[in-house]
Design an enzyme around this catalytic site. Structure first.
Site, PDB file in Angstrom:
ATOM      1  N   GLY A 294       0.886  -1.221   0.011  1.00  0.00           N
ATOM      2  CA  GLY A 294       0.123  -0.168   0.105  1.00  0.00           C
ATOM      3  C   GLY A 294       0.915   1.218  -0.008  1.00  0.00           C
ATOM      4  O   GLY A 294       0.563   2.323  -0.523  1.00  0.00           O
ATOM      5  N   THR A 295       1.954   1.348   0.829  1.00  0.00           N
ATOM      6  CA  THR A 295       2.677   2.412   1.171  1.00  0.00           C
ATOM      7  C   THR A 295       3.317   2.829  -0.528  1.00  0.00           C
ATOM      8  O   THR A 295       3.404   4.014  -0.922  1.00  0.00           O
ATOM      9  CB  THR A 295       3.885   2.167   1.996  1.00  0.00           C
ATOM     10  OG1 THR A 295       3.345   1.988   3.088  1.00  0.00           O
ATOM     11  CG2 THR A 295       4.759   3.430   2.140  1.00  0.00           C
TER      12      THR A 295
ATOM     13  N   ASN B 143      -7.924   4.183   9.205  1.00  0.00           N
ATOM     14  CA  ASN B 143      -7.371   3.098   9.915  1.00  0.00           C
ATOM     15  C   ASN B 143      -7.345   3.071  11.313  1.00  0.00           C
ATOM     16  O   ASN B 143      -7.163   2.221  11.967  1.00  0.00           O
ATOM     17  CB  ASN B 143      -5.923   3.003   9.376  1.00  0.00           C
ATOM     18  CG  ASN B 143      -5.207   4.042   9.704  1.00  0.00           C
ATOM     19  OD1 ASN B 143      -5.306   5.054   9.051  1.00  0.00           O
ATOM     20  ND2 ASN B 143      -4.229   4.141  10.438  1.00  0.00           N
TER      21      ASN B 143
ATOM     22  N   HIS C  97      -2.252  -7.359   2.302  1.00  0.00           N
ATOM     23  CA  HIS C  97      -1.994  -7.939   3.771  1.00  0.00           C
ATOM     24  C   HIS C  97      -3.474  -7.311   4.730  1.00  0.00           C
ATOM     25  O   HIS C  97      -3.711  -7.807   5.817  1.00  0.00           O
ATOM     26  CB  HIS C  97      -1.100  -7.851   4.463  1.00  0.00           C
ATOM     27  CG  HIS C  97      -0.753  -6.237   4.802  1.00  0.00           C
ATOM     28  ND1 HIS C  97      -0.499  -6.141   6.373  1.00  0.00           N
ATOM     29  CD2 HIS C  97      -0.307  -5.300   4.293  1.00  0.00           C
ATOM     30  CE1 HIS C  97      -0.274  -4.929   6.387  1.00  0.00           C
ATOM     31  NE2 HIS C  97      -0.105  -4.219   5.289  1.00  0.00           N
TER      32      HIS C  97
ATOM     33  N   THR D  72      11.040  -7.086 -11.052  1.00  0.00           N
ATOM     34  CA  THR D  72      10.275  -8.545 -11.345  1.00  0.00           C
ATOM     35  C   THR D  72       9.018  -8.715 -10.342  1.00  0.00           C
ATOM     36  O   THR D  72       9.308  -8.346  -9.059  1.00  0.00           O
ATOM     37  CB  THR D  72      11.344  -9.769 -10.976  1.00  0.00           C
ATOM     38  OG1 THR D  72      12.442  -9.440 -11.666  1.00  0.00           O
ATOM     39  CG2 THR D  72      10.822 -11.003 -11.136  1.00  0.00           C
TER      40      THR D  72
ATOM     41  N   CYS E 236       2.721   4.161  17.204  1.00  0.00           N
ATOM     42  CA  CYS E 236       3.639   3.507  18.103  1.00  0.00           C
ATOM     43  C   CYS E 236       4.891   3.082  17.126  1.00  0.00           C
ATOM     44  O   CYS E 236       4.516   2.022  16.634  1.00  0.00           O
ATOM     45  CB  CYS E 236       3.402   2.681  19.087  1.00  0.00           C
ATOM     46  SG  CYS E 236       4.547   1.867  19.995  1.00  0.00           S
TER      47      CYS E 236
HETATM   48  N1  PLP Z   1      -2.809   3.427   4.163  1.00  0.00           N
HETATM   49  C1  PLP Z   1      -3.711   2.952   5.350  1.00  0.00           C
HETATM   50  C2  PLP Z   1      -4.828   3.494   5.616  1.00  0.00           C
HETATM   51  C3  PLP Z   1      -3.286   1.873   6.316  1.00  0.00           C
HETATM   52  O1  PLP Z   1      -4.087   1.142   7.167  1.00  0.00           O
HETATM   53  C4  PLP Z   1      -1.916   1.196   5.868  1.00  0.00           C
HETATM   54  C5  PLP Z   1      -1.317   0.327   6.436  1.00  0.00           C
HETATM   55  O2  PLP Z   1      -1.395   0.105   7.848  1.00  0.00           O
HETATM   56  C6  PLP Z   1      -1.218   1.831   4.697  1.00  0.00           C
HETATM   57  C7  PLP Z   1      -1.594   2.776   4.033  1.00  0.00           C
HETATM   58  C8  PLP Z   1       0.069   1.233   4.477  1.00  0.00           C
HETATM   59  O3  PLP Z   1       0.006  -0.059   3.525  1.00  0.00           O
HETATM   60  P1  PLP Z   1       1.218  -1.286   3.645  1.00  0.00           P
HETATM   61  O4  PLP Z   1       1.545  -1.637   5.042  1.00  0.00           O
HETATM   62  O5  PLP Z   1       0.875  -2.137   2.716  1.00  0.00           O
HETATM   63  O6  PLP Z   1       2.309  -0.476   3.148  1.00  0.00           O
END
Ligand code: PLP
Length: 365
Positions: free
Chosen positions: A69-70, A145, A191, A225, A308
């Site tokens: 996600g990041t 989140n 994940h 890859t 944290c």
């Molecule tokens: N954005 C939100 C709202 C999240 O909760 C998270 C993960 O905690 C992320 C982005 C980051 O995703 P990743 O852990 O796949 O990099």
């Protein structure tokens, strides 16, 4: 046995995902290789893209695989040149990569869109903020989140489109639970929905310019890859969530049961539309870390509302943006549920929480 209520941090890997990953790990070949095994890997990659696209109801051509996600958010944030606007409750993955300083009081490179007491973005303020901006680049997440609060992204999209801007929606927490919103960029992560960590996707409207350069993978949009075993796990998990799309609706009942059992707690964001899987609960007078430790000893795994990392607890910028004092934000913990959470889990967790609250109240008396 641990009662795992930390699904928003990461979900247990779905058995179907684990099986799909094991198959791909054994049959591994580089999808770019021209030999038979490579061609099979390419076919599998195409099939996974189709399954993920079907689960999210988008054309396969719009799916760009990333390393989580990041990275998907970073790829979206690297596009365009217009001024940036990010909501005050975005994940640090957006704030840091969009240039919002994570140090309190410091000025960053993005304007911050305020939220109300329930954590919902203020649409009137957003409209004013972008009124004179040329091609604004706006980031508003789908579901938060920490609180589960759902943002009015369709309205945000209309405002942004009216200014000729682009919208990035972080759907990492909502994917697999709610239909994905329409936006220029939508980020998802495997994940959180039963796939492995380190795999995700950016759903794009137009082709994007790669940040990571190298080979021409992902039609030149993301070099490197492809992580086919991880992508196979992602596809299996996304398909499993889509096949049981009622699960998130059922989770609302468990969430309400949980909140009813947390007698005396303050539920943050309670008046806003929220996911059925996240409850952010404050216990007045008791630090989140104390609560976490008591619950951990009782076999209940939850998280602090405050971020944290490296042993340091920072006040949650989400709860601060909702107007909570540092003290109140520091008393909030997050319960998060998933597709295998049961009513018995909820009852055991609330019993442990009530026992903890009573013990701490006696100790303080
Ligand atoms: N954005 C939100 C709202 C999240 O909760 C998270 C993960 O905690 C992320 C982005 C980051 O995703 P990743 O852990 O796949 O990099």
């Amino acid at each position: 046995m641990t009662i795992y209520l930390d699904w928003a941090a990461t979900a247990p890997i779905d058995p179907a995902a684990a099986d799909a990953m094991a198959v791909e790990a054994r049959a591994w070949a580089n999808p770019s290789s021209v030999h038979a095994a490579g061609r099979r890997a390419q076919t599998m990659l195409d099939e996974c893209r189709r399954r993920i696209a079907a689960a999210f109801d988008v054309p396969p051509s719009r799916v760009v695989f990333t390393g989580g996600g990041t990275e998907a958010l970073g790829l979206a944030l690297a596009q365009g040149v217009g001024p940036r606007f990010v909501s005050a409750v975005e994940h640090d993955a957006v704030r840091a990569q969009a240039g919002v300083s994570l140090r309190p009081g410091a000025r960053g490179g993005a304007a911050v869109i305020p939220v109300d007491d329930d954590g919902v973005v203020n649409l009137e303020v957003l409209e004013e903020m972008i009124a004179h901006a040329d091609a604004p680049r706006v980031a508003v997440m789908h579901a938060n989140n920490e609180t589960g609060v759902i943002q009015p992204v369709a309205e945000v999209a209309r405002l942004v489109a009216a200014r000729g801007g682009t919208l990035l929606v972080d759907a990492v927490q909502s994917a697999g639970k709610l239909p994905l919103p329409e936006a220029d960029y939508v980020a998802v992560s495997a994940h959180k929905l039963g796939g492995p960590p380190g795999v995700g996707a950016l759903i794009v409207r137009e082709e994007v310019t790669a940040v990571q350069r190298g080979g021409g993978q992902e039609r030149g949009q993301r070099a490197g890859t492809e992580n086919l075993p991880g992508i196979a796990g992602f596809a299996a998990a996304a398909a499993a969530r889509a096949a049981d799309h009622g699960w998130h609706h059922r989770a609302h009942g468990l969430r309400d049961r949980l909140e009813a059992g947390l007698q005396g707690a303050t539920i943050h964001g309670a008046r806003a539309p929220r996911l059925g899987t996240i409850v952010c609960a404050g216990l007045p007078g008791v630090a989140a870390m104390t609560q976490l430790m008591h619950l951990d000893l009782a076999g209940v795994a939850v998280s602090a509302g405050a971020a944290c990392s490296s042993g340091k607890v920072r006040t949650s910028h989400v709860l601060a943006a909702m107007g909570l004092s540092d003290a109140a934000a520091g008393e909030a913990i997050r319960f998060s549920l998933g597709w295998t959470t049961t009513a018995a889990d909820i009852d055991a967790a609330t019993a442990a929480w009530r026992a903890m609250a009573a013990r701490l109240a006696r100790a303080a008396a």
